[in-house]
Design a protein around this motif. Structure first.
Motif, PDB file in Angstrom:
ATOM      1  N   THR A 164     -25.584   8.442  -5.768  1.00  0.00           N
ATOM      2  CA  THR A 164     -25.823   8.113  -7.173  1.00  0.00           C
ATOM      3  C   THR A 164     -25.365   6.704  -7.511  1.00  0.00           C
ATOM      4  OG1 THR A 164     -23.672   8.925  -7.966  1.00  0.00           O
ATOM      5  CG2 THR A 164     -25.472  10.539  -7.755  1.00  0.00           C
ATOM      6  N   ARG A 199     -30.817   1.568  -4.210  1.00  0.00           N
ATOM      7  CA  ARG A 199     -31.737   2.095  -3.204  1.00  0.00           C
ATOM      8  C   ARG A 199     -31.113   1.981  -1.828  1.00  0.00           C
ATOM      9  NH1 ARG A 199     -34.224  -2.437  -5.194  1.00  0.00           N
ATOM     10  NH2 ARG A 199     -34.326  -4.276  -3.834  1.00  0.00           N
ATOM     11  N   GLN A 227     -33.995  11.186  -7.390  1.00  0.00           N
ATOM     12  CA  GLN A 227     -34.739  10.108  -8.042  1.00  0.00           C
ATOM     13  C   GLN A 227     -34.575   8.782  -7.314  1.00  0.00           C
ATOM     14  OE1 GLN A 227     -31.875  11.298  -8.872  1.00  0.00           O
ATOM     15  NE2 GLN A 227     -30.566   9.746  -9.798  1.00  0.00           N
ATOM     16  N   ARG A 228     -33.717   8.748  -6.285  1.00  0.00           N
ATOM     17  CA  ARG A 228     -33.464   7.518  -5.537  1.00  0.00           C
ATOM     18  C   ARG A 228     -33.573   7.803  -4.046  1.00  0.00           C
ATOM     19  NH1 ARG A 228     -28.131   4.999  -8.675  1.00  0.00           N
ATOM     20  NH2 ARG A 228     -29.067   4.930 -10.761  1.00  0.00           N
ATOM     21  N   GLN A 273     -39.549  19.662  -2.455  1.00  0.00           N
ATOM     22  CA  GLN A 273     -38.332  18.886  -2.688  1.00  0.00           C
ATOM     23  C   GLN A 273     -38.161  17.861  -1.562  1.00  0.00           C
ATOM     24  OE1 GLN A 273     -35.444  22.185  -3.089  1.00  0.00           O
ATOM     25  NE2 GLN A 273     -35.266  21.588  -5.242  1.00  0.00           N
TER      26      GLN A 273
END
Length: 316
Positions: A140, A144, A184-185, A286
């Motif tokens: 988190t 990237r 999301q990354r 996923q």
């Protein structure tokens, strides 16, 4: 990418890792740290190579941290030369290693640049996995992550790629962590499918030398390193060229738009006989990675020639 974006590189230097680091410096990336791991050569040699290369490039202020040997210790001197830099010989670097290990360096860099750090791994994923065990929220904290590793199509996909095969457990941990903690990354993965499309040739090296000017120490280093790499590729039936696996990953770290990707769930085989093999589930609900599927080799090579050539000319 702007010149102020922080980049943290985890390398097993290696001819192509060395060129990747030169590319980052030539691109004026804010290289905030280098982690060393055993892979192409033993970790102590990786440390020495990085310190010497930074001295050659006038970048001795970049922190370099010693990391782990990939278990089991795998090396590739037959591809990269006895010291990992082909036929090139560098004076010992004037800098010193940090007083902390590579896993700690990963965590510190991420905490110092929360949400902004660009991570690049061009060797085994051992150090990053160790960092994740100490700081599970690490995914988190990064903007990237770009990984050079794996192979997802063609005949070569039936075997483990070197970086993943060196420490399959670490690779599995990294993919699982990003998929669970930071979907999301997702990490951008440059596998052999795309890296083998970007090849340095003697003609391209001549172009780089022309941009840099004559009698240039950095170009001499690159030429001496690549000559061994050319010969190793030729001996393995690839022709007198050099696949730029790690420099491509460095270019993508700075400019993700260079690479076309597809989301997938990457699985890493952990048992014999296929230990280290990567398998992509393209239909997974996923995904845990963005796998590179297409690249324009000419664009990447043009950037490398222009940037490294101009950097070498500035160094004189």
């Amino acid at each position: 990418m702007s010149s102020v974006d922080p980049v943290f590189a985890d390398v097993d230097t290696g001819v192509d890792d060395a060129i990747a680091l030169v590319y980052l410096l030539a691109s004026e990336a804010d290289l905030v740290g280098i982690a060393c791991t055993g892979g192409n050569v033993a970790v102590q040699q990786v440390c020495a190579n990085n310190l010497a290369l930074l001295a050659l490039c006038g970048a001795t202020g970049v922190p370099v941290s010693r990391g782990a040997e990939a278990p089991p210790v795998l090396t590739a001197e037959h591809i990269h030369g006895p010291q990992g830099l082909g036929y090139a010989e560098l004076a010992p670097g004037t800098g010193a290693l940090t007083g902390y290990d590579a896993a700690t360096a990963w965590i510190s860099a991420a905490r110092d640049h929360p949400g902004r750090l660009v991570g690049l791994v061009s060797g085994p994923l051992t150090n990053l996995a160790l960092a994740l065990r100490a700081e599970p929220a690490l995914p988190t904290l990064l903007d990237r992550l770009v990984i050079m590793g794996g192979v997802f199509s063609g005949e070569r996909a039936s075997r483990a790629e070197f970086n993943i095969g060196a420490d399959p457990q670490a690779a599995a941990e990294v993919f699982a962590a990003w998929g669970a903690v930071a979907p999301q990354r997702l990490p951008i993965v440059c596998g052999l499918d795309v890296t083998q499309r970007v090849a340095m040739t003697p003609a391209t090296l001549e172009r780089l030398a022309a941009v840099a000017g004559s009698s240039n120490p950095l170009v001499r280093f690159i030429s001496d390193a690549l000559r061994f790499y050319f010969e190793a590729h030729d001996a393995r039936g690839h022709g007198y060229l050099a696949y730029l696996h790690d420099p491509l990953a460095a270019a993508v770290a700075l400019e993700p738009g260079l690479l076309t990707t597809r989301p997938a769930a990457v699985g890493v085989e952990l048992a014999a006989p296929d230990c280290g093999r990567t398998v992509a589930d393209w239909a997974a609900s996923q995904p845990n990675a963005l796998i590179g599927v297409d690249i324009d080799p000419a664009t990447v090579l043009d950037r490398m020639v222009d940037r490294i050539g101009a950097f070498a000319r500035r160094l004189g």
